[in-house]
Design an enzyme around this catalytic site. Sequence first.
Site, PDB file in Angstrom:
ATOM      1  N   ASP A 178       0.784  -1.139  -0.090  1.00 29.88           N
ATOM      2  CA  ASP A 178       0.012  -0.005  -0.145  1.00 29.88           C
ATOM      3  C   ASP A 178       0.821   1.274  -0.216  1.00 29.88           C
ATOM      4  OD1 ASP A 178      -3.355   0.569   1.106  1.00 29.88           O
ATOM      5  OD2 ASP A 178      -1.871   2.157   1.080  1.00 29.88           O
TER       6      ASP A 178
ATOM      7  N   LEU B 139       0.060   4.155   0.964  1.00 30.59           N
ATOM      8  CA  LEU B 139      -0.519   5.011   2.164  1.00 30.59           C
ATOM      9  C   LEU B 139      -0.763   6.245   1.672  1.00 30.59           C
ATOM     10  CD1 LEU B 139       1.787   3.812   5.263  1.00 30.59           C
ATOM     11  CD2 LEU B 139      -0.630   3.132   4.564  1.00 30.59           C
TER      12      LEU B 139
ATOM     13  N   ASP C  79       4.355   1.461  -4.120  1.00 29.65           N
ATOM     14  CA  ASP C  79       3.376   1.993  -5.132  1.00 29.65           C
ATOM     15  C   ASP C  79       3.143   0.905  -6.198  1.00 29.65           C
ATOM     16  OD1 ASP C  79       2.260   3.521  -7.174  1.00 29.65           O
ATOM     17  OD2 ASP C  79       3.250   5.080  -6.705  1.00 29.65           O
TER      18      ASP C  79
ATOM     19  N   THR D 189     -15.938  -1.956  -9.506  1.00 28.43           N
ATOM     20  CA  THR D 189     -17.082  -1.469  -9.186  1.00 28.43           C
ATOM     21  C   THR D 189     -18.318  -1.607  -9.979  1.00 28.43           C
ATOM     22  OG1 THR D 189     -17.852   0.797  -8.673  1.00 28.43           O
ATOM     23  CG2 THR D 189     -16.198   0.722 -10.144  1.00 28.43           C
TER      24      THR D 189
ATOM     25  N   GLU E 169     -19.906   0.988 -10.841  1.00 27.55           N
ATOM     26  CA  GLU E 169     -19.870   2.227 -11.485  1.00 27.55           C
ATOM     27  C   GLU E 169     -19.483   2.232 -13.127  1.00 27.55           C
ATOM     28  OE1 GLU E 169     -18.784   5.781  -9.701  1.00 27.55           O
ATOM     29  OE2 GLU E 169     -19.515   5.098  -7.738  1.00 27.55           O
TER      30      GLU E 169
ATOM     31  N   TYR F 140     -13.492   8.464 -12.430  1.00 22.81           N
ATOM     32  CA  TYR F 140     -13.296   7.296 -11.694  1.00 22.81           C
ATOM     33  C   TYR F 140     -13.640   6.274 -12.272  1.00 22.81           C
ATOM     34  CZ  TYR F 140     -14.397   3.919  -8.274  1.00 22.81           C
ATOM     35  OH  TYR F 140     -14.183   2.747  -7.499  1.00 22.81           O
TER      36      TYR F 140
ATOM     37  N   ALA G 278     -14.487   5.660 -15.258  1.00 19.87           N
ATOM     38  CA  ALA G 278     -13.699   5.333 -16.606  1.00 19.87           C
ATOM     39  C   ALA G 278     -12.462   4.743 -16.474  1.00 19.87           C
ATOM     40  CB  ALA G 278     -13.441   6.686 -17.476  1.00 19.87           C
TER      41      ALA G 278
ATOM     42  N   LYS H  98     -11.671   2.715 -13.862  1.00 25.07           N
ATOM     43  CA  LYS H  98     -12.006   1.420 -13.090  1.00 25.07           C
ATOM     44  C   LYS H  98     -12.393   0.609 -14.592  1.00 25.07           C
ATOM     45  CE  LYS H  98     -11.865  -0.057  -9.602  1.00 25.07           C
ATOM     46  NZ  LYS H  98     -10.505  -0.578  -9.019  1.00 25.07           N
TER      47      LYS H  98
HETATM   48  P1  NAD Z   1      -9.766   3.468  -0.513  1.00 25.12           P
HETATM   49  O1  NAD Z   1      -9.447   4.680  -1.080  1.00 25.12           O
HETATM   50  O2  NAD Z   1     -10.218   3.510   1.189  1.00 25.12           O
HETATM   51  O3  NAD Z   1      -8.371   2.830  -0.289  1.00 25.12           O
HETATM   52  C1  NAD Z   1      -7.425   2.678  -1.525  1.00 25.12           C
HETATM   53  C2  NAD Z   1      -6.124   2.062  -0.894  1.00 25.12           C
HETATM   54  O4  NAD Z   1      -5.198   2.059  -1.947  1.00 25.12           O
HETATM   55  C3  NAD Z   1      -5.589   3.100   0.042  1.00 25.12           C
HETATM   56  O5  NAD Z   1      -5.014   2.462   1.334  1.00 25.12           O
HETATM   57  C4  NAD Z   1      -4.336   3.779  -0.673  1.00 25.12           C
HETATM   58  O6  NAD Z   1      -3.281   4.032   0.310  1.00 25.12           O
HETATM   59  C5  NAD Z   1      -4.111   2.620  -1.548  1.00 25.12           C
HETATM   60  N1  NAD Z   1      -3.470   3.319  -2.896  1.00 25.12           N
HETATM   61  C6  NAD Z   1      -3.808   4.217  -3.603  1.00 25.12           C
HETATM   62  N2  NAD Z   1      -2.729   4.194  -4.609  1.00 25.12           N
HETATM   63  C7  NAD Z   1      -2.130   3.347  -4.490  1.00 25.12           C
HETATM   64  C8  NAD Z   1      -1.014   3.047  -5.233  1.00 25.12           C
HETATM   65  N3  NAD Z   1      -0.505   3.784  -6.309  1.00 25.12           N
HETATM   66  N4  NAD Z   1      -0.165   1.997  -4.890  1.00 25.12           N
HETATM   67  C9  NAD Z   1      -0.297   1.478  -3.872  1.00 25.12           C
HETATM   68  N5  NAD Z   1      -1.332   1.648  -3.059  1.00 25.12           N
HETATM   69  C10 NAD Z   1      -2.288   2.617  -3.312  1.00 25.12           C
HETATM   70  O7  NAD Z   1     -10.572   2.669  -1.438  1.00 25.12           O
HETATM   71  P2  NAD Z   1     -11.899   1.619  -1.019  1.00 25.12           P
HETATM   72  O8  NAD Z   1     -13.177   2.277  -0.957  1.00 25.12           O
HETATM   73  O9  NAD Z   1     -11.357   0.611  -0.010  1.00 25.12           O
HETATM   74  O10 NAD Z   1     -11.684   0.666  -2.575  1.00 25.12           O
HETATM   75  C11 NAD Z   1     -10.800  -0.551  -2.567  1.00 25.12           C
HETATM   76  C12 NAD Z   1     -11.124  -0.994  -3.945  1.00 25.12           C
HETATM   77  O11 NAD Z   1     -12.648  -1.274  -4.151  1.00 25.12           O
HETATM   78  C13 NAD Z   1     -10.867   0.013  -5.292  1.00 25.12           C
HETATM   79  O12 NAD Z   1     -10.330  -0.712  -6.333  1.00 25.12           O
HETATM   80  C14 NAD Z   1     -12.159   0.429  -5.488  1.00 25.12           C
HETATM   81  O13 NAD Z   1     -12.453   0.764  -6.916  1.00 25.12           O
HETATM   82  C15 NAD Z   1     -13.316  -0.822  -5.251  1.00 25.12           C
HETATM   83  N6  NAD Z   1     -14.360  -0.585  -4.879  1.00 25.12           N
HETATM   84  C16 NAD Z   1     -14.933   0.322  -3.774  1.00 25.12           C
HETATM   85  C17 NAD Z   1     -16.122   0.448  -3.536  1.00 25.12           C
HETATM   86  C18 NAD Z   1     -16.679   1.325  -2.304  1.00 25.12           C
HETATM   87  O14 NAD Z   1     -17.712   1.552  -2.351  1.00 25.12           O
HETATM   88  N7  NAD Z   1     -15.844   1.682  -1.829  1.00 25.12           N
HETATM   89  C19 NAD Z   1     -17.230  -0.348  -4.226  1.00 25.12           C
HETATM   90  C20 NAD Z   1     -16.737  -1.161  -5.316  1.00 25.12           C
HETATM   91  C21 NAD Z   1     -15.515  -1.363  -5.392  1.00 25.12           C
HETATM   92  O1  DAU Z   2     -20.788   2.154  -6.643  1.00 23.02           O
HETATM   93  C1  DAU Z   2     -19.568   1.682  -6.058  1.00 23.02           C
HETATM   94  C2  DAU Z   2     -18.752   2.932  -5.743  1.00 23.02           C
HETATM   95  O2  DAU Z   2     -19.422   3.628  -4.666  1.00 23.02           O
HETATM   96  C3  DAU Z   2     -17.284   2.846  -5.550  1.00 23.02           C
HETATM   97  O3  DAU Z   2     -16.740   2.060  -6.751  1.00 23.02           O
HETATM   98  C4  DAU Z   2     -16.617   3.981  -5.137  1.00 23.02           C
HETATM   99  O4  DAU Z   2     -15.273   3.829  -4.908  1.00 23.02           O
HETATM  100  C5  DAU Z   2     -17.291   4.643  -3.936  1.00 23.02           C
HETATM  101  O5  DAU Z   2     -16.827   5.861  -3.544  1.00 23.02           O
HETATM  102  C6  DAU Z   2     -18.779   4.619  -4.272  1.00 23.02           C
HETATM  103  O6  DAU Z   2     -19.029   6.122  -5.079  1.00 23.02           O
HETATM  104  P1  DAU Z   2     -20.271   6.939  -4.789  1.00 23.02           P
HETATM  105  O7  DAU Z   2     -19.897   8.117  -5.901  1.00 23.02           O
HETATM  106  O8  DAU Z   2     -21.524   6.275  -5.015  1.00 23.02           O
HETATM  107  O9  DAU Z   2     -20.219   6.981  -3.225  1.00 23.02           O
HETATM  108  P2  DAU Z   2     -20.032   8.327  -2.417  1.00 23.02           P
HETATM  109  O10 DAU Z   2     -20.094   7.872  -1.011  1.00 23.02           O
HETATM  110  O11 DAU Z   2     -19.051   9.590  -2.826  1.00 23.02           O
HETATM  111  O12 DAU Z   2     -21.403   9.140  -2.714  1.00 23.02           O
HETATM  112  C7  DAU Z   2     -22.599   8.161  -2.506  1.00 23.02           C
HETATM  113  C8  DAU Z   2     -24.023   9.018  -3.130  1.00 23.02           C
HETATM  114  O13 DAU Z   2     -24.249  10.259  -2.051  1.00 23.02           O
HETATM  115  C9  DAU Z   2     -23.658   9.618  -4.247  1.00 23.02           C
HETATM  116  O14 DAU Z   2     -24.955   9.797  -5.043  1.00 23.02           O
HETATM  117  C10 DAU Z   2     -23.220  10.997  -4.126  1.00 23.02           C
HETATM  118  C11 DAU Z   2     -24.112  11.320  -2.952  1.00 23.02           C
HETATM  119  N1  DAU Z   2     -23.248  12.452  -2.112  1.00 23.02           N
HETATM  120  C12 DAU Z   2     -22.121  12.212  -1.701  1.00 23.02           C
HETATM  121  C13 DAU Z   2     -21.336  12.934  -0.516  1.00 23.02           C
HETATM  122  C14 DAU Z   2     -19.768  12.714  -0.305  1.00 23.02           C
HETATM  123  C15 DAU Z   2     -24.106  13.505  -1.290  1.00 23.02           C
HETATM  124  O15 DAU Z   2     -25.216  13.741  -1.630  1.00 23.02           O
HETATM  125  N2  DAU Z   2     -23.429  14.187  -0.454  1.00 23.02           N
HETATM  126  C16 DAU Z   2     -22.014  14.026  -0.140  1.00 23.02           C
HETATM  127  O16 DAU Z   2     -21.460  14.839   0.913  1.00 23.02           O
END
Ligand code: NAD
Ligand code: DAU
Length: 353
Positions: A32, A34, A58, A133, A135, A159, A161, A163
């Site tokens: 990671d 970080l 990285d 994701t 998305e 984002y 695009a 992914k």
């Molecule tokens: P996050 O942003 O919380 O964590 C990302 C981690 O990746 C961090 O620890 C960061 O330090 C590390 N990182 C970033 N760039 C790096 C690099 N160049 N080299 C090594 N490490 C690096 O993200 P998350 O919400 O835990 O998402 C994790 C994965 O799951 C992502 O691929 C995201 O697209 C996918 N995903 C997230 C969600 C969601 O709702 N959060 C849903 C579906 C898929």
């Molecule tokens: O669908 C999976 C995705 O979900 C992951 O791939 C992404 O990594 C993750 O960030 C998440 O994306 P979203 O854009 O859906 O999540 P976010 O929490 O940013 O926003 C959720 C919804 O809430 C979205 O419709 C935008 C809205 N929102 C978000 C924030 C931060 C608000 O209305 N107010 C806010 O302050």
Amino acid sequence: MILVTGGAGFIGANFVLDWLAQPGSEGVVNLDKLTYAGNRHNLASLADDARHVFVQGDVLDRALLDRLLAEHQPRAIVHFAAESHVDRSIHGPEDFIQTNVVGTFRLLEAARQYWSALPAMQKEAFRFLHVSTDEVYGTLSPTDPAFSETTHVAPNSPYSASKAASDHLVRAWHHTWGLPVLTTNCSNNYGPLQFPEKLIPLVILNALAGKPLPIYGDGLQVRDWLYVSDHCAAIRRVLQAGRPGEIYNIGGHNEKTNIAIVRSICALLDEQRPRADGVGYASQITHVTDRPGHDRRYAIDAGKIARELDWTPAETFDTGIRKTVQWYLDHPEWIAQVQSGAYREWVAKHYAG
Ligand code: NAD
Ligand code: DAU
């Protein structure tokens, strides 16, 4: 041994903790960078656990990737590392292209070289699991069917695009060279350890701090929420029994509007930590300018993973959101830690205008 990338972030850290809690689990090399989203604090309980090897680095660093693969000889790679926040990708897409696209390419190339040279049995057993994701499928109208694995890919934000581009690379490395890849496309996760730039933790923390609860636009956008431990269990299952080259959609069958999510958090906080003045937290809800290009609705058809791999979520939204709110109430030290440094800079920049 397995190699996990991005294992100090929200889902990655939950996955590493969950993986090592399984009886007889193999060790984890956790790579990671970080960034602002990566947090060593998330892994504090593993400080004395020899099964966890943390490496700050990285995914763009090919020499480091080659060294880690040669040294630890993992039987699988689980690739979480990414820039993950849509709003950040709108403010500055460069890091998303670098980490999500070029980083995935570097990791695929390192994996291909390592896997090609493995003895036949290890080569057969090796897996590269790419965490992606929902998305990438774009946006749905209220009457469209939920996203399935055959839905046309149509990403709308920088984002998504980036992914989608990485998903295509993963697919191509399988079709061209036979690298045994698995891709998971999951809906919105929530739960412990989520960085408070995302909707649910942002709302919990803002509510407790007496700040506005920002709703983008009308708040009637729909997301399909999944408790993070269910996502971790699904990834374990896909790694164990998924068919190489296949995509598995993962979701919780919890379609909710954003305004409904925020109101349910307010109701839980009213119950568990009522405001001193007796006024409900919903009074802090503030509608703000919408996100540019905001996708209206996501919904996941998780039928394939249920049928083929017998995975279904354990949590309902009601049980998951209750646990989540309680976790943030119980962890003020975690909140204080993430609310310093990089987080403050992001909030100041993002909400400045
Ligand atoms: P996050 O942003 O919380 O964590 C990302 C981690 O990746 C961090 O620890 C960061 O330090 C590390 N990182 C970033 N760039 C790096 C690099 N160049 N080299 C090594 N490490 C690096 O993200 P998350 O919400 O835990 O998402 C994790 C994965 O799951 C992502 O691929 C995201 O697209 C996918 N995903 C997230 C969600 C969601 O709702 N959060 C849903 C579906 C898929
Ligand atoms: O669908 C999976 C995705 O979900 C992951 O791939 C992404 O990594 C993750 O960030 C998440 O994306 P979203 O854009 O859906 O999540 P976010 O929490 O940013 O926003 C959720 C919804 O809430 C979205 O419709 C935008 C809205 N929102 C978000 C924030 C931060 C608000 O209305 N107010 C806010 O302050």
